[in-house]
Design a protein around this motif. Structure first.
Motif, PDB file in Angstrom:
ATOM      1  N   SER A 157     -29.725  15.265  72.687  1.00  0.00           N
ATOM      2  CA  SER A 157     -29.846  15.065  74.126  1.00  0.00           C
ATOM      3  C   SER A 157     -30.932  14.035  74.430  1.00  0.00           C
ATOM      4  O   SER A 157     -31.902  14.314  75.125  1.00  0.00           O
ATOM      5  CB  SER A 157     -30.175  16.399  74.818  1.00  0.00           C
ATOM      6  N   PRO A 158     -30.769  12.810  73.908  1.00  0.00           N
ATOM      7  CA  PRO A 158     -31.778  11.783  74.162  1.00  0.00           C
ATOM      8  C   PRO A 158     -31.720  11.297  75.606  1.00  0.00           C
ATOM      9  O   PRO A 158     -30.821  11.662  76.370  1.00  0.00           O
ATOM     10  CB  PRO A 158     -31.383  10.665  73.190  1.00  0.00           C
ATOM     11  N   GLN A 159     -32.679  10.480  75.962  1.00  0.00           N
ATOM     12  CA  GLN A 159     -32.747   9.934  77.313  1.00  0.00           C
ATOM     13  C   GLN A 159     -31.396   9.363  77.739  1.00  0.00           C
ATOM     14  O   GLN A 159     -30.812   8.544  77.046  1.00  0.00           O
ATOM     15  CB  GLN A 159     -33.775   8.808  77.374  1.00  0.00           C
ATOM     16  N   GLY A 160     -30.921   9.835  78.872  1.00  0.00           N
ATOM     17  CA  GLY A 160     -29.679   9.311  79.421  1.00  0.00           C
ATOM     18  C   GLY A 160     -28.413   9.954  78.898  1.00  0.00           C
ATOM     19  O   GLY A 160     -27.314   9.622  79.343  1.00  0.00           O
ATOM     20  N   HIS A 161     -28.549  10.903  77.965  1.00  0.00           N
ATOM     21  CA  HIS A 161     -27.359  11.510  77.348  1.00  0.00           C
ATOM     22  C   HIS A 161     -27.513  13.037  77.304  1.00  0.00           C
ATOM     23  O   HIS A 161     -27.345  13.665  76.263  1.00  0.00           O
ATOM     24  CB  HIS A 161     -27.155  10.950  75.942  1.00  0.00           C
ATOM     25  N   GLU A 162     -27.783  13.619  78.467  1.00  0.00           N
ATOM     26  CA  GLU A 162     -28.080  15.043  78.543  1.00  0.00           C
ATOM     27  C   GLU A 162     -26.850  15.919  78.796  1.00  0.00           C
ATOM     28  O   GLU A 162     -26.962  17.141  78.881  1.00  0.00           O
ATOM     29  CB  GLU A 162     -29.097  15.308  79.669  1.00  0.00           C
ATOM     30  N   ARG A 163     -25.682  15.327  78.918  1.00  0.00           N
ATOM     31  CA  ARG A 163     -24.509  16.063  79.378  1.00  0.00           C
ATOM     32  C   ARG A 163     -24.173  17.275  78.506  1.00  0.00           C
ATOM     33  O   ARG A 163     -23.985  18.385  79.010  1.00  0.00           O
ATOM     34  CB  ARG A 163     -23.287  15.137  79.457  1.00  0.00           C
ATOM     35  N   GLU A 164     -24.093  17.094  77.189  1.00  0.00           N
ATOM     36  CA  GLU A 164     -23.652  18.186  76.321  1.00  0.00           C
ATOM     37  C   GLU A 164     -24.625  19.362  76.370  1.00  0.00           C
ATOM     38  O   GLU A 164     -24.203  20.530  76.435  1.00  0.00           O
ATOM     39  CB  GLU A 164     -23.504  17.690  74.881  1.00  0.00           C
ATOM     40  N   ALA A 165     -25.910  19.078  76.370  1.00  0.00           N
ATOM     41  CA  ALA A 165     -26.897  20.156  76.458  1.00  0.00           C
ATOM     42  C   ALA A 165     -26.790  20.855  77.811  1.00  0.00           C
ATOM     43  O   ALA A 165     -26.912  22.088  77.901  1.00  0.00           O
ATOM     44  CB  ALA A 165     -28.303  19.606  76.259  1.00  0.00           C
ATOM     45  N   GLY A 166     -26.554  20.084  78.867  1.00  0.00           N
ATOM     46  CA  GLY A 166     -26.378  20.682  80.189  1.00  0.00           C
ATOM     47  C   GLY A 166     -25.164  21.591  80.249  1.00  0.00           C
ATOM     48  O   GLY A 166     -25.208  22.657  80.873  1.00  0.00           O
ATOM     49  N   GLU A 167     -24.094  21.200  79.600  1.00  0.00           N
ATOM     50  CA  GLU A 167     -22.888  22.021  79.586  1.00  0.00           C
ATOM     51  C   GLU A 167     -23.134  23.334  78.839  1.00  0.00           C
ATOM     52  O   GLU A 167     -22.601  24.381  79.229  1.00  0.00           O
ATOM     53  CB  GLU A 167     -21.734  21.243  78.948  1.00  0.00           C
ATOM     54  N   SER A 202     -37.197  23.442  83.063  1.00  0.00           N
ATOM     55  CA  SER A 202     -37.518  22.681  81.854  1.00  0.00           C
ATOM     56  C   SER A 202     -36.569  21.496  81.797  1.00  0.00           C
ATOM     57  O   SER A 202     -35.539  21.476  82.474  1.00  0.00           O
ATOM     58  CB  SER A 202     -37.351  23.532  80.593  1.00  0.00           C
ATOM     59  N   HIS A 203     -36.902  20.522  80.956  1.00  0.00           N
ATOM     60  CA  HIS A 203     -36.042  19.332  80.906  1.00  0.00           C
ATOM     61  C   HIS A 203     -35.158  19.316  79.668  1.00  0.00           C
ATOM     62  O   HIS A 203     -35.509  19.825  78.605  1.00  0.00           O
ATOM     63  CB  HIS A 203     -36.866  18.047  81.016  1.00  0.00           C
ATOM     64  N   LEU A 204     -33.986  18.711  79.848  1.00  0.00           N
ATOM     65  CA  LEU A 204     -32.976  18.644  78.807  1.00  0.00           C
ATOM     66  C   LEU A 204     -33.190  17.473  77.850  1.00  0.00           C
ATOM     67  O   LEU A 204     -32.763  17.526  76.696  1.00  0.00           O
ATOM     68  CB  LEU A 204     -31.588  18.501  79.440  1.00  0.00           C
ATOM     69  N   ASP A 205     -33.794  16.397  78.334  1.00  0.00           N
ATOM     70  CA  ASP A 205     -33.882  15.185  77.531  1.00  0.00           C
ATOM     71  C   ASP A 205     -35.035  15.259  76.539  1.00  0.00           C
ATOM     72  O   ASP A 205     -36.053  15.907  76.779  1.00  0.00           O
ATOM     73  CB  ASP A 205     -34.025  13.947  78.410  1.00  0.00           C
ATOM     74  N   GLY A 242     -32.972   7.949  71.836  1.00  0.00           N
ATOM     75  CA  GLY A 242     -31.894   7.393  72.631  1.00  0.00           C
ATOM     76  C   GLY A 242     -31.857   5.884  72.616  1.00  0.00           C
ATOM     77  O   GLY A 242     -31.062   5.263  73.314  1.00  0.00           O
ATOM     78  N   LEU A 243     -32.736   5.249  71.836  1.00  0.00           N
ATOM     79  CA  LEU A 243     -32.754   3.800  71.769  1.00  0.00           C
ATOM     80  C   LEU A 243     -31.605   3.293  70.903  1.00  0.00           C
ATOM     81  O   LEU A 243     -31.300   3.854  69.853  1.00  0.00           O
ATOM     82  CB  LEU A 243     -34.073   3.313  71.177  1.00  0.00           C
ATOM     83  N   ASP A 244     -30.967   2.201  71.342  1.00  0.00           N
ATOM     84  CA  ASP A 244     -29.953   1.620  70.470  1.00  0.00           C
ATOM     85  C   ASP A 244     -30.664   0.893  69.328  1.00  0.00           C
ATOM     86  O   ASP A 244     -31.866   0.598  69.400  1.00  0.00           O
ATOM     87  CB  ASP A 244     -29.015   0.699  71.254  1.00  0.00           C
ATOM     88  N   PRO A 245     -29.946   0.600  68.239  1.00  0.00           N
ATOM     89  CA  PRO A 245     -30.606   0.022  67.053  1.00  0.00           C
ATOM     90  C   PRO A 245     -31.372  -1.255  67.349  1.00  0.00           C
ATOM     91  O   PRO A 245     -32.425  -1.507  66.752  1.00  0.00           O
ATOM     92  CB  PRO A 245     -29.430  -0.216  66.096  1.00  0.00           C
ATOM     93  N   GLN A 246     -30.850  -2.104  68.251  1.00  0.00           N
ATOM     94  CA  GLN A 246     -31.538  -3.346  68.559  1.00  0.00           C
ATOM     95  C   GLN A 246     -32.881  -3.090  69.229  1.00  0.00           C
ATOM     96  O   GLN A 246     -33.842  -3.832  69.017  1.00  0.00           O
ATOM     97  CB  GLN A 246     -30.647  -4.212  69.464  1.00  0.00           C
ATOM     98  N   ASP A 247     -32.953  -2.058  70.062  1.00  0.00           N
ATOM     99  CA  ASP A 247     -34.220  -1.703  70.698  1.00  0.00           C
ATOM    100  C   ASP A 247     -35.144  -0.985  69.719  1.00  0.00           C
ATOM    101  O   ASP A 247     -36.350  -1.246  69.674  1.00  0.00           O
ATOM    102  CB  ASP A 247     -33.974  -0.807  71.911  1.00  0.00           C
TER     103      ASP A 247
END
Length: 425
Positions: A30-40, A84-87, A91-96
Protein backbone atom coordinates in the motif's frame (compact mmCIF):
# COMPACT_ATOMS: atom_id res chain seq x y z
CA UNK A 1 -14.50 1.90 34.39
CA UNK A 2 -13.58 -0.83 36.85
CA UNK A 3 -10.76 -3.36 36.97
CA UNK A 4 -13.39 -5.98 36.30
CA UNK A 5 -14.12 -4.36 32.94
CA UNK A 6 -10.46 -4.56 31.94
CA UNK A 7 -10.37 -8.25 32.87
CA UNK A 8 -13.58 -8.81 30.93
CA UNK A 9 -12.21 -7.18 27.77
CA UNK A 10 -8.89 -8.99 28.14
CA UNK A 11 -10.66 -12.33 28.42
CA UNK A 12 -12.61 -11.63 25.21
CA UNK A 13 -9.56 -10.60 23.20
CA UNK A 14 -8.47 -13.31 20.77
CA UNK A 15 -4.72 -12.85 20.52
CA UNK A 16 -4.32 -15.24 17.61
CA UNK A 17 -6.98 -13.36 15.65
CA UNK A 18 -5.25 -10.05 16.39
CA UNK A 19 -1.94 -11.48 15.19
CA UNK A 20 -3.55 -12.80 12.00
CA UNK A 21 -5.31 -9.53 11.27
CA UNK A 22 -2.09 -7.53 11.69
CA UNK A 23 -0.14 -9.81 9.38
CA UNK A 24 -2.88 -9.91 6.74
CA UNK A 25 -3.52 -6.18 6.69
CA UNK A 26 0.12 -5.16 6.85
CA UNK A 27 1.24 -7.62 4.17
CA UNK A 28 -0.85 -5.80 1.55
CA UNK A 29 1.34 -3.51 -0.53
CA UNK A 30 0.00 0.00 0.00
CA UNK A 31 2.58 2.58 -1.08
CA UNK A 32 1.81 6.24 -1.63
CA UNK A 33 -1.04 6.59 -4.09
CA UNK A 34 -1.92 2.88 -4.15
CA UNK A 35 -4.01 2.35 -1.02
CA UNK A 36 -7.03 0.72 -2.67
CA UNK A 37 -6.39 -2.95 -1.84
CA UNK A 38 -5.63 -2.26 1.82
CA UNK A 39 -8.73 -0.07 2.02
CA UNK A 40 -10.87 -2.86 0.59
CA UNK A 41 -9.52 -5.25 3.23
CA UNK A 42 -10.48 -2.85 6.02
CA UNK A 43 -13.89 -2.33 4.42
CA UNK A 44 -14.58 -6.08 4.46
CA UNK A 45 -13.36 -6.35 8.05
CA UNK A 46 -15.62 -3.52 9.18
CA UNK A 47 -18.60 -5.04 7.37
CA UNK A 48 -18.02 -8.40 9.09
CA UNK A 49 -18.05 -6.65 12.46
CA UNK A 50 -21.18 -4.64 11.73
CA UNK A 51 -19.44 -1.26 11.77
CA UNK A 52 -21.47 -0.09 8.74
CA UNK A 53 -18.45 0.94 6.65
CA UNK A 54 -18.66 3.63 4.01
CA UNK A 55 -16.20 5.23 1.65
CA UNK A 56 -15.19 8.88 1.56
CA UNK A 57 -13.08 9.62 -1.49
CA UNK A 58 -11.58 12.58 -3.29
CA UNK A 59 -10.17 10.09 -5.79
CA UNK A 60 -11.96 6.76 -6.43
CA UNK A 61 -8.78 4.69 -6.09
CA UNK A 62 -7.76 6.39 -2.84
CA UNK A 63 -10.63 6.30 -0.39
CA UNK A 64 -11.13 6.56 3.35
CA UNK A 65 -13.03 3.73 5.00
CA UNK A 66 -15.13 4.90 7.94
CA UNK A 67 -16.96 2.61 10.35
CA UNK A 68 -19.09 3.55 13.34
CA UNK A 69 -20.60 1.94 16.41
CA UNK A 70 -22.51 3.29 19.37
CA UNK A 71 -24.81 6.27 19.43
CA UNK A 72 -27.29 4.89 22.00
CA UNK A 73 -27.21 7.87 24.36
CA UNK A 74 -28.51 11.40 24.32
CA UNK A 75 -27.62 14.33 22.10
CA UNK A 76 -25.02 15.40 24.65
CA UNK A 77 -23.05 12.13 24.43
CA UNK A 78 -19.50 12.64 23.17
CA UNK A 79 -18.09 11.29 19.91
CA UNK A 80 -14.57 10.05 19.28
CA UNK A 81 -12.70 9.44 16.03
CA UNK A 82 -9.77 7.04 15.90
CA UNK A 83 -7.81 7.07 12.65
CA UNK A 84 -4.69 5.53 11.14
CA UNK A 85 -3.28 5.79 7.64
CA UNK A 86 -3.19 3.13 4.96
CA UNK A 87 -0.18 4.35 2.99
CA UNK A 88 3.41 3.41 3.69
CA UNK A 89 6.70 4.71 2.40
CA UNK A 90 7.77 3.78 -1.09
CA UNK A 91 5.77 3.70 -4.28
CA UNK A 92 8.52 5.27 -6.36
CA UNK A 93 8.91 4.05 -9.92
CA UNK A 94 12.37 2.69 -10.80
CA UNK A 95 13.43 5.89 -12.56
CA UNK A 96 12.66 7.92 -9.44
CA UNK A 97 13.94 5.37 -6.94
CA UNK A 98 17.46 5.30 -8.40
CA UNK A 99 17.90 8.93 -7.32
CA UNK A 100 16.72 8.23 -3.77
CA UNK A 101 17.99 4.77 -2.86
CA UNK A 102 21.68 3.90 -3.31
CA UNK A 103 22.59 0.71 -5.18
CA UNK A 104 22.79 -2.29 -2.91
CA UNK A 105 20.80 -0.64 -0.14
CA UNK A 106 19.24 -3.02 2.35
CA UNK A 107 15.67 -3.72 1.24
CA UNK A 108 12.81 -2.89 3.55
CA UNK A 109 12.20 -5.50 6.23
CA UNK A 110 9.36 -7.84 5.27
CA UNK A 111 6.18 -7.93 7.28
CA UNK A 112 6.59 -10.86 9.64
CA UNK A 113 6.23 -12.01 13.24
CA UNK A 114 8.85 -14.12 14.96
CA UNK A 115 8.80 -15.02 18.63
CA UNK A 116 6.13 -12.41 19.20
CA UNK A 117 8.09 -9.55 17.60
CA UNK A 118 6.77 -7.86 14.45
CA UNK A 119 8.84 -6.39 11.62
CA UNK A 120 7.90 -4.41 8.54
CA UNK A 121 7.30 -0.72 7.87
CA UNK A 122 3.55 -1.14 7.45
CA UNK A 123 3.23 -2.72 10.91
CA UNK A 124 4.71 0.30 12.67
CA UNK A 125 3.55 2.93 10.21
CA UNK A 126 0.64 2.55 10.49
CA UNK A 127 -1.56 -0.52 10.07
CA UNK A 128 -0.54 -2.26 13.28
CA UNK A 129 -2.22 0.44 15.39
CA UNK A 130 -5.12 0.46 12.92
CA UNK A 131 -5.73 -3.23 13.55
CA UNK A 132 -5.72 -2.50 17.29
CA UNK A 133 -8.53 0.04 17.28
CA UNK A 134 -10.58 -2.10 14.91
CA UNK A 135 -10.15 -5.00 17.33
CA UNK A 136 -11.05 -2.62 20.15
CA UNK A 137 -14.35 -1.89 18.44
CA UNK A 138 -15.00 -5.61 18.15
CA UNK A 139 -14.19 -6.11 21.85
CA UNK A 140 -16.69 -3.44 22.87
CA UNK A 141 -19.38 -5.20 20.90
CA UNK A 142 -18.44 -8.67 22.16
CA UNK A 143 -18.65 -7.36 25.71
CA UNK A 144 -22.22 -6.26 24.99
CA UNK A 145 -21.41 -2.64 25.73
CA UNK A 146 -23.68 -0.09 24.06
CA UNK A 147 -21.76 3.16 23.74
CA UNK A 148 -23.75 6.28 24.49
CA UNK A 149 -21.75 8.39 22.06
CA UNK A 150 -20.45 7.26 18.72
CA UNK A 151 -17.03 5.79 18.07
CA UNK A 152 -15.85 6.43 14.52
CA UNK A 153 -12.96 4.39 13.11
CA UNK A 154 -11.20 5.53 9.94
CA UNK A 155 -8.57 4.07 7.65
CA UNK A 156 -7.15 6.98 5.68
CA UNK A 157 -5.05 7.42 2.51
CA UNK A 158 -2.51 10.13 1.92
CA UNK A 159 -0.95 10.76 5.31
CA UNK A 160 2.62 10.30 4.11
CA UNK A 161 2.37 12.05 0.79
CA UNK A 162 3.44 12.85 -1.84
CA UNK A 163 3.26 16.60 -2.44
CA UNK A 164 2.38 17.91 -5.90
CA UNK A 165 5.63 19.72 -6.73
CA UNK A 166 7.24 20.70 -10.05
CA UNK A 167 5.76 18.54 -12.76
CA UNK A 168 3.84 16.29 -10.39
CA UNK A 169 0.82 18.54 -10.03
CA UNK A 170 -2.78 17.47 -9.67
CA UNK A 171 -4.94 15.47 -7.31
CA UNK A 172 -3.47 12.17 -8.47
CA UNK A 173 -0.05 13.33 -7.23
CA UNK A 174 -1.34 14.73 -3.96
CA UNK A 175 -1.18 13.13 -0.57
CA UNK A 176 -2.47 15.05 2.41
CA UNK A 177 -5.08 16.94 0.37
CA UNK A 178 -6.96 13.68 -0.20
CA UNK A 179 -6.23 12.48 3.35
CA UNK A 180 -7.40 13.71 6.75
CA UNK A 181 -8.20 17.20 5.52
CA UNK A 182 -10.61 15.77 2.96
CA UNK A 183 -12.18 13.44 5.52
CA UNK A 184 -12.77 16.29 7.94
CA UNK A 185 -14.30 18.52 5.27
CA UNK A 186 -16.39 15.89 3.48
CA UNK A 187 -16.67 12.83 5.69
CA UNK A 188 -19.75 13.81 7.67
CA UNK A 189 -17.88 13.39 10.98
CA UNK A 190 -17.60 16.21 13.49
CA UNK A 191 -16.21 14.41 16.53
CA UNK A 192 -15.63 15.91 19.93
CA UNK A 193 -12.16 14.36 20.05
CA UNK A 194 -9.74 12.64 17.70
CA UNK A 195 -6.87 10.17 18.21
CA UNK A 196 -4.30 9.62 15.47
CA UNK A 197 -3.48 6.01 16.32
CA UNK A 198 0.23 5.70 15.61
CA UNK A 199 3.21 4.37 17.51
CA UNK A 200 4.19 6.61 20.42
CA UNK A 201 5.55 4.00 22.85
CA UNK A 202 2.32 4.29 24.90
CA UNK A 203 2.90 7.99 25.57
CA UNK A 204 0.87 10.89 24.19
CA UNK A 205 1.33 14.28 22.61
CA UNK A 206 -1.30 16.87 21.77
CA UNK A 207 0.74 18.69 19.15
CA UNK A 208 2.61 18.04 15.94
CA UNK A 209 4.82 19.67 13.34
CA UNK A 210 3.92 20.73 9.86
CA UNK A 211 6.41 21.58 7.15
CA UNK A 212 7.14 23.84 4.23
CA UNK A 213 9.09 22.82 1.14
CA UNK A 214 11.09 25.67 -0.34
CA UNK A 215 12.58 25.67 -3.82
CA UNK A 216 15.80 27.68 -3.87
CA UNK A 217 16.51 28.47 -7.53
CA UNK A 218 19.99 29.77 -8.32
CA UNK A 219 20.33 31.69 -11.57
CA UNK A 220 23.29 32.36 -13.81
CA UNK A 221 24.18 31.97 -17.46
CA UNK A 222 24.82 29.16 -19.87
CA UNK A 223 28.42 29.06 -21.06
CA UNK A 224 29.63 27.10 -24.08
CA UNK A 225 32.28 24.74 -22.68
CA UNK A 226 35.10 25.77 -25.08
CA UNK A 227 34.58 29.35 -23.82
CA UNK A 228 34.46 28.38 -20.14
CA UNK A 229 37.00 30.07 -17.85
CA UNK A 230 38.06 27.44 -15.32
CA UNK A 231 39.92 30.00 -13.20
CA UNK A 232 36.79 31.87 -12.11
CA UNK A 233 36.26 31.86 -8.30
CA UNK A 234 33.29 30.01 -6.86
CA UNK A 235 31.81 33.17 -5.35
CA UNK A 236 29.47 34.84 -7.85
CA UNK A 237 30.27 32.15 -10.41
CA UNK A 238 28.19 32.58 -13.59
CA UNK A 239 27.32 28.87 -13.63
CA UNK A 240 24.87 28.49 -10.72
CA UNK A 241 25.89 24.87 -10.10
CA UNK A 242 29.20 26.18 -8.78
CA UNK A 243 27.36 28.27 -6.17
CA UNK A 244 25.49 25.29 -4.73
CA UNK A 245 28.28 24.61 -2.24
CA UNK A 246 27.93 28.06 -0.70
CA UNK A 247 24.14 27.73 -0.51
CA UNK A 248 24.36 24.31 1.13
CA UNK A 249 26.96 25.50 3.64
CA UNK A 250 24.80 28.46 4.64
CA UNK A 251 21.66 26.35 5.09
CA UNK A 252 23.61 23.70 6.99
CA UNK A 253 24.99 26.30 9.42
CA UNK A 254 21.52 27.83 9.88
CA UNK A 255 19.66 24.57 10.62
CA UNK A 256 20.82 24.05 14.26
CA UNK A 257 20.05 27.68 15.05
CA UNK A 258 16.61 27.27 13.54
CA UNK A 259 15.88 24.21 15.69
CA UNK A 260 16.82 26.05 18.85
CA UNK A 261 14.96 29.26 17.99
CA UNK A 262 11.75 27.50 16.92
CA UNK A 263 11.54 24.85 19.64
CA UNK A 264 7.94 24.85 20.88
CA UNK A 265 7.01 23.36 24.26
CA UNK A 266 3.68 22.83 25.98
CA UNK A 267 2.56 20.64 28.86
CA UNK A 268 1.84 17.80 26.44
CA UNK A 269 4.63 17.92 23.95
CA UNK A 270 7.85 19.42 22.61
CA UNK A 271 8.21 20.20 18.92
CA UNK A 272 11.73 20.55 17.53
CA UNK A 273 11.33 21.50 13.87
CA UNK A 274 14.08 20.21 11.61
CA UNK A 275 15.64 21.38 8.34
CA UNK A 276 16.86 19.09 5.57
CA UNK A 277 17.90 19.56 1.96
CA UNK A 278 16.08 16.70 0.30
CA UNK A 279 16.56 17.17 -3.45
CA UNK A 280 18.59 18.94 -6.10
CA UNK A 281 17.72 19.70 -9.68
CA UNK A 282 19.42 21.42 -12.61
CA UNK A 283 20.82 21.12 -16.07
CA UNK A 284 20.42 18.51 -18.77
CA UNK A 285 22.81 15.58 -18.34
CA UNK A 286 22.26 14.60 -21.99
CA UNK A 287 23.17 18.10 -23.27
CA UNK A 288 26.04 19.45 -21.17
CA UNK A 289 27.83 21.49 -23.82
CA UNK A 290 26.21 24.75 -22.79
CA UNK A 291 26.18 24.19 -19.05
CA UNK A 292 23.08 25.46 -17.28
CA UNK A 293 21.66 28.80 -16.27
CA UNK A 294 19.51 27.53 -13.42
CA UNK A 295 19.61 24.89 -10.71
CA UNK A 296 17.62 24.38 -7.55
CA UNK A 297 17.76 22.97 -4.04
CA UNK A 298 14.59 21.70 -2.36
CA UNK A 299 14.59 22.33 1.37
CA UNK A 300 12.10 20.87 3.88
CA UNK A 301 11.62 23.07 6.93
CA UNK A 302 9.58 21.87 9.91
CA UNK A 303 6.88 24.18 11.27
CA UNK A 304 5.61 24.20 14.82
CA UNK A 305 2.01 25.08 15.59
CA UNK A 306 2.91 28.75 16.00
CA UNK A 307 5.40 29.20 13.15
CA UNK A 308 4.38 31.32 10.17
CA UNK A 309 5.65 30.22 6.79
CA UNK A 310 6.08 33.85 5.70
CA UNK A 311 8.45 34.48 8.61
CA UNK A 312 10.45 31.35 7.79
CA UNK A 313 10.89 32.51 4.20
CA UNK A 314 12.17 35.90 5.36
CA UNK A 315 14.55 34.20 7.79
CA UNK A 316 15.96 32.10 4.96
CA UNK A 317 16.37 35.17 2.78
CA UNK A 318 18.63 36.71 5.43
CA UNK A 319 20.72 33.51 5.46
CA UNK A 320 21.01 33.56 1.66
CA UNK A 321 21.82 37.25 1.29
CA UNK A 322 24.75 37.67 -1.11
CA UNK A 323 24.44 34.22 -2.64
CA UNK A 324 23.95 35.71 -6.11
CA UNK A 325 20.84 35.79 -8.26
CA UNK A 326 18.21 33.47 -6.80
CA UNK A 327 14.50 32.97 -6.12
CA UNK A 328 13.01 31.33 -3.02
CA UNK A 329 9.54 29.85 -3.42
CA UNK A 330 7.39 27.87 -1.01
CA UNK A 331 6.07 25.01 -3.16
CA UNK A 332 4.29 23.02 -0.42
CA UNK A 333 2.98 24.05 2.98
CA UNK A 334 1.34 22.15 5.86
CA UNK A 335 0.90 23.91 9.18
CA UNK A 336 1.57 22.18 12.49
CA UNK A 337 -1.10 22.05 15.18
CA UNK A 338 -1.60 22.00 18.93
CA UNK A 339 -4.70 21.21 20.98
CA UNK A 340 -6.30 23.79 23.22
CA UNK A 341 -5.07 22.87 26.70
CA UNK A 342 -8.49 23.08 28.31
CA UNK A 343 -10.46 21.48 25.49
CA UNK A 344 -8.18 18.43 25.25
CA UNK A 345 -8.26 17.70 29.00
CA UNK A 346 -11.19 15.23 28.88
CA UNK A 347 -9.44 13.18 26.18
CA UNK A 348 -6.16 13.15 28.09
CA UNK A 349 -8.08 12.19 31.21
CA UNK A 350 -9.67 9.25 29.40
CA UNK A 351 -6.28 8.07 28.15
CA UNK A 352 -4.81 8.44 31.64
CA UNK A 353 -7.63 6.37 33.13
CA UNK A 354 -7.11 3.69 30.49
CA UNK A 355 -3.35 3.69 31.06
CA UNK A 356 -3.74 3.12 34.78
CA UNK A 357 -6.33 0.39 34.26
CA UNK A 358 -4.54 -1.51 31.49
CA UNK A 359 -0.83 -0.83 32.06
CA UNK A 360 -0.82 0.09 35.73
CA UNK A 361 1.15 3.18 34.77
CA UNK A 362 0.57 6.90 34.57
CA UNK A 363 0.21 8.47 31.15
CA UNK A 364 3.44 10.14 30.01
CA UNK A 365 4.30 12.81 27.48
CA UNK A 366 5.70 11.35 24.25
CA UNK A 367 9.26 11.82 23.09
CA UNK A 368 9.76 15.08 21.14
CA UNK A 369 10.23 13.13 17.91
CA UNK A 370 6.49 12.32 17.91
CA UNK A 371 5.60 16.01 18.24
CA UNK A 372 8.13 16.99 15.58
CA UNK A 373 6.60 15.17 12.62
CA UNK A 374 3.41 15.34 10.62
CA UNK A 375 0.53 13.23 11.85
CA UNK A 376 -3.13 13.62 11.01
CA UNK A 377 -4.13 14.97 14.42
CA UNK A 378 -2.68 18.25 13.13
CA UNK A 379 -5.67 18.64 10.82
CA UNK A 380 -8.15 18.32 13.67
CA UNK A 381 -6.28 20.55 16.10
CA UNK A 382 -6.07 23.22 13.41
CA UNK A 383 -9.85 22.96 13.07
CA UNK A 384 -10.44 23.35 16.80
CA UNK A 385 -11.20 19.68 17.48
CA UNK A 386 -8.98 18.47 20.36
CA UNK A 387 -6.73 15.73 19.05
CA UNK A 388 -3.69 13.72 20.12
CA UNK A 389 -1.45 11.02 18.72
CA UNK A 390 -1.14 7.87 20.79
CA UNK A 391 -0.33 4.24 20.23
CA UNK A 392 1.88 1.21 20.90
CA UNK A 393 5.63 0.73 20.72
CA UNK A 394 6.93 2.14 17.45
CA UNK A 395 10.13 0.12 16.94
CA UNK A 396 9.81 -3.66 16.74
CA UNK A 397 6.42 -3.91 18.50
CA UNK A 398 5.44 -7.22 20.06
CA UNK A 399 2.14 -9.04 20.12
CA UNK A 400 1.88 -8.08 23.79
CA UNK A 401 2.28 -4.42 22.76
CA UNK A 402 -0.60 -4.73 20.33
CA UNK A 403 -2.78 -6.53 22.88
CA UNK A 404 -2.12 -3.69 25.32
CA UNK A 405 -2.88 -1.07 22.66
CA UNK A 406 -6.16 -2.79 21.80
CA UNK A 407 -7.27 -2.75 25.42
CA UNK A 408 -6.16 0.88 25.79
CA UNK A 409 -8.17 1.95 22.75
CA UNK A 410 -11.24 0.06 23.97
CA UNK A 411 -11.05 1.54 27.47
CA UNK A 412 -10.48 5.04 26.10
CA UNK A 413 -13.47 4.79 23.76
CA UNK A 414 -15.71 3.63 26.60
CA UNK A 415 -14.50 6.45 28.83
CA UNK A 416 -14.97 9.15 26.16
CA UNK A 417 -18.21 7.94 24.62
CA UNK A 418 -19.82 6.68 27.80
CA UNK A 419 -22.18 3.76 28.26
CA UNK A 420 -25.89 3.90 27.46
CA UNK A 421 -28.07 4.16 30.57
CA UNK A 422 -29.47 0.66 30.03
CA UNK A 423 -25.93 -0.74 30.35
CA UNK A 424 -25.07 0.95 33.62
CA UNK A 425 -25.45 -1.41 36.56
Amino acid sequence: MTDALTRRLDALLDRNLLRRRILELCSIASPQGHEREAGEYVERWMAEEGFRPRRVAAVPERFHVVGTLGGHGTASSRELLMASHLDTEGGLDPQDARWCVPPGATPEEPVAERDGVFTGAAVANDRGPMACFLMAGSLIQKAGIRLAGRLHMAACPGEIGPDPVDGREGVAQSGKDVGAAYLLANGGIAPDFMIAAEGTDFAVTAQGAGYAIFRLSLYGEQIFTPLFDASLPLKDHPNPVYRLGDAIARLHAWAPCFEQAHRFETAWGTTIPKVQIGAIRGGLPYALGGGTGVCALYVEVGLSAIDRVQDIRREMEVVLDGIGPYALDCVAYRQGGVADETAVTPLLGALATASRAVRGAELEVADPVYASMWRDHNVYNRAGIPAVTFGPRRWRPTLDDFVTATLLFARTAIEVCGVAASEVQ
